[in-house]
Design an enzyme around this catalytic site. Sequence first.
Site, PDB file in Angstrom:
ATOM      1  N   LYS A 114      -7.008   5.565  16.929  1.00 12.88           N
ATOM      2  CA  LYS A 114      -6.392   4.491  16.578  1.00 12.88           C
ATOM      3  C   LYS A 114      -5.744   3.770  17.831  1.00 12.88           C
ATOM      4  O   LYS A 114      -5.556   2.603  17.904  1.00 12.88           O
ATOM      5  CB  LYS A 114      -5.210   4.831  15.697  1.00 12.88           C
ATOM      6  CG  LYS A 114      -5.245   5.785  14.617  1.00 12.88           C
ATOM      7  CD  LYS A 114      -6.622   5.252  13.622  1.00 12.88           C
ATOM      8  CE  LYS A 114      -6.788   6.284  12.698  1.00 12.88           C
ATOM      9  NZ  LYS A 114      -7.930   6.211  11.772  1.00 12.88           N
ATOM     10  N   GLU A 198       3.904   0.159  15.838  1.00 13.41           N
ATOM     11  CA  GLU A 198       3.321  -1.158  15.276  1.00 13.41           C
ATOM     12  C   GLU A 198       4.397  -1.728  14.606  1.00 13.41           C
ATOM     13  O   GLU A 198       5.395  -1.093  13.721  1.00 13.41           O
ATOM     14  CB  GLU A 198       2.101  -1.009  14.189  1.00 13.41           C
ATOM     15  CG  GLU A 198       1.476  -2.085  13.769  1.00 13.41           C
ATOM     16  CD  GLU A 198       0.131  -1.477  13.058  1.00 13.41           C
ATOM     17  OE1 GLU A 198      -0.863  -1.425  13.452  1.00 13.41           O
ATOM     18  OE2 GLU A 198       0.601  -0.941  11.871  1.00 13.41           O
ATOM     19  N   ARG A 290     -14.963   7.567   8.776  1.00 14.95           N
ATOM     20  CA  ARG A 290     -15.204   8.747   7.710  1.00 14.95           C
ATOM     21  C   ARG A 290     -15.451   7.987   6.273  1.00 14.95           C
ATOM     22  O   ARG A 290     -14.985   6.926   5.977  1.00 14.95           O
ATOM     23  CB  ARG A 290     -14.253   9.800   7.662  1.00 14.95           C
ATOM     24  CG  ARG A 290     -12.570   9.141   7.575  1.00 14.95           C
ATOM     25  CD  ARG A 290     -11.722  10.388   7.313  1.00 14.95           C
ATOM     26  NE  ARG A 290     -10.405   9.525   7.480  1.00 14.95           N
ATOM     27  CZ  ARG A 290      -9.693   9.070   6.161  1.00 14.95           C
ATOM     28  NH1 ARG A 290     -10.167   9.046   5.200  1.00 14.95           N
ATOM     29  NH2 ARG A 290      -8.587   8.612   6.574  1.00 14.95           N
TER      30      ARG A 290
END
Length: 613
Positions: A114, A198, A290
């Site tokens: 990430k 974030e 995934r």
Amino acid sequence: MILYIANRGEIALRILRTAKRMGFKVAVGFANQDEALPFVEEADIRLPLEGREAKDTYLHFEKVLDAARKAKAQYLHPGYGFLAESSQFANLLELEGIEFVGPSPESMRLLGDKIGSRHFLKNLNVPLLPSYEDKDQSLPALKKAAEEIGFPILIKPSAGGGGKGMLRVDQIDEFESALSSSKRIAKSAFGDDRVFLEKFLDPARHIEVQIAADKRKNIIVLGERECSLQRKHQKLIEETPCVFLSPKLREKIWALSQTIANEASYFSLGTVEWIWNGKDEIYFLEVNTRLQVEHPVTEMVWNLDLVELQLKVAMSETLEKIPLQPEGHSMEARICAEDPTQDFLPSGGKIHRLELPTGLRNDFGYREKNEIPSEFDSLIGKVIAHGDNRNEALQKLKTGLEQLVLFGPTTNRAFLVRVLSDLRVQSGELATNLIQSIDLGFDVKSGLSLVKDLKAGNFVGSSLATLENEEIEDLDYYSPWGPVRLAQSRGSSVHFEEFGGQKYFHTAFADWTTERNRNKSSDTRHAAGLSGLETSFDESVKSPMPAKIIKVNVRKNDKVRKGQVLLILEAMKMEHQIKAPREGVIEDVLTKEGEQVPIEAELIRFAKKNESP
């Protein structure tokens, strides 16, 4: 061909069945407590991993590699979670000559990590929320960044997904403890404790785009899913398509998702996640490299088997001639071993009865008599519905959940029915914080209606021809409605059975459990879907579930205030704070960090009021 599945539970079983249909021989490794699960029983090759915790089994590189070697596997499918987004593990497979059923290690490093993905995407002019993803993971650096971004913020594990370790922080004095918790969970679940920060967007809706790509750079978009119905940043109900997204915004995120995949030389399945303000602003969240838990809704609408697509791409087949004809609407609900009335506290134990709804898709990883362990995720299975439109799919799913009977562990089944009954959900006014505003209390109108039906002898869905006796004793204090006589009919409004000294009751809108022959004056009934239930406090704090003690915050003779965090437990890959039920003095601490404790284990003893320890 031999496929090794490096996972467990419902996803391992789901992958296994497609692989067998395609002609693969299937091998699995399993933790000690998983030996009796369906994915092990249905495998062609079964290899014990010798351990109970994830770090000693499904996350252990060498054990998984050794099992794949012993199976002589040519392919390895990681499922989701565990090693699914580990580029390091994918590299090791390359060295072994085993094909990883997923993207290349290079694409995984670029997008699956990430932190790394955000650096890459800034160069593509993809809209991002304010964030911090620098290499400096020290507390001072992260704390300074949090203040610069501005609260509220999210702390998010770099290597993870599924909401594990993701924590909201609203003010600076909460930051340090939340950071420690997030890092511990990330290390336990993914083997990597790096995090990034974030800005938290509130209110917001969670939208994700499903992509599939082959090794020849053919990239297709299989629609978008809405996953806004979440608890603790983990999805509970998902659907496709998002009928509330404007055509312009849909076109934008489809095109951006394809660009991201193309620039990363991506192949296999992937999901590009976005956060939407419900109007005209949308921001990139992350790429999951995934298969997703919620992939069945896409399969139902597009009439495709996504696991089959993954395997075909791994075998270097092309996606050029894949038929793309979406039809209708699909919704999925996750059945989890947890108690919504106790802040979604995980439960566990043996499944005594499991009756799945008919006419719907049911992806479950457990059968009757299986045990749900505390060491892994709380997901038991998924119920998936398809309809011509959103309302039809929603109503089918709601009916299916009303029919589902699961006796044993406490589950969120009744709560999911309540969520789907909420008018805001039915009208599509969704947000990631919506679930926390839904009342967990008992539906009095439904209860009174049921009592009326019972007294009138009206039973839904079947006749009164039942087991040995048509009636049982007055439930009295056991029942949330007072004295009621119930029919012992599996198809009636109320279904009850006894297992191991416990009575399990099921209605369309609530489940509850009582002890047999309980003294009415000391009733401590427990229910899922009912609120206002209190547990007794006898001067000691006990473990509400089998768990590992992560942190002990108090010592003998400490004075504590009501609500103070005494201990932190870990169960089912989540941390849970145990708080003081009242102010007082600690007489004794009966556990220690790192200890594995059973349910009801005495952890802390309080001194009696007005007495010193």
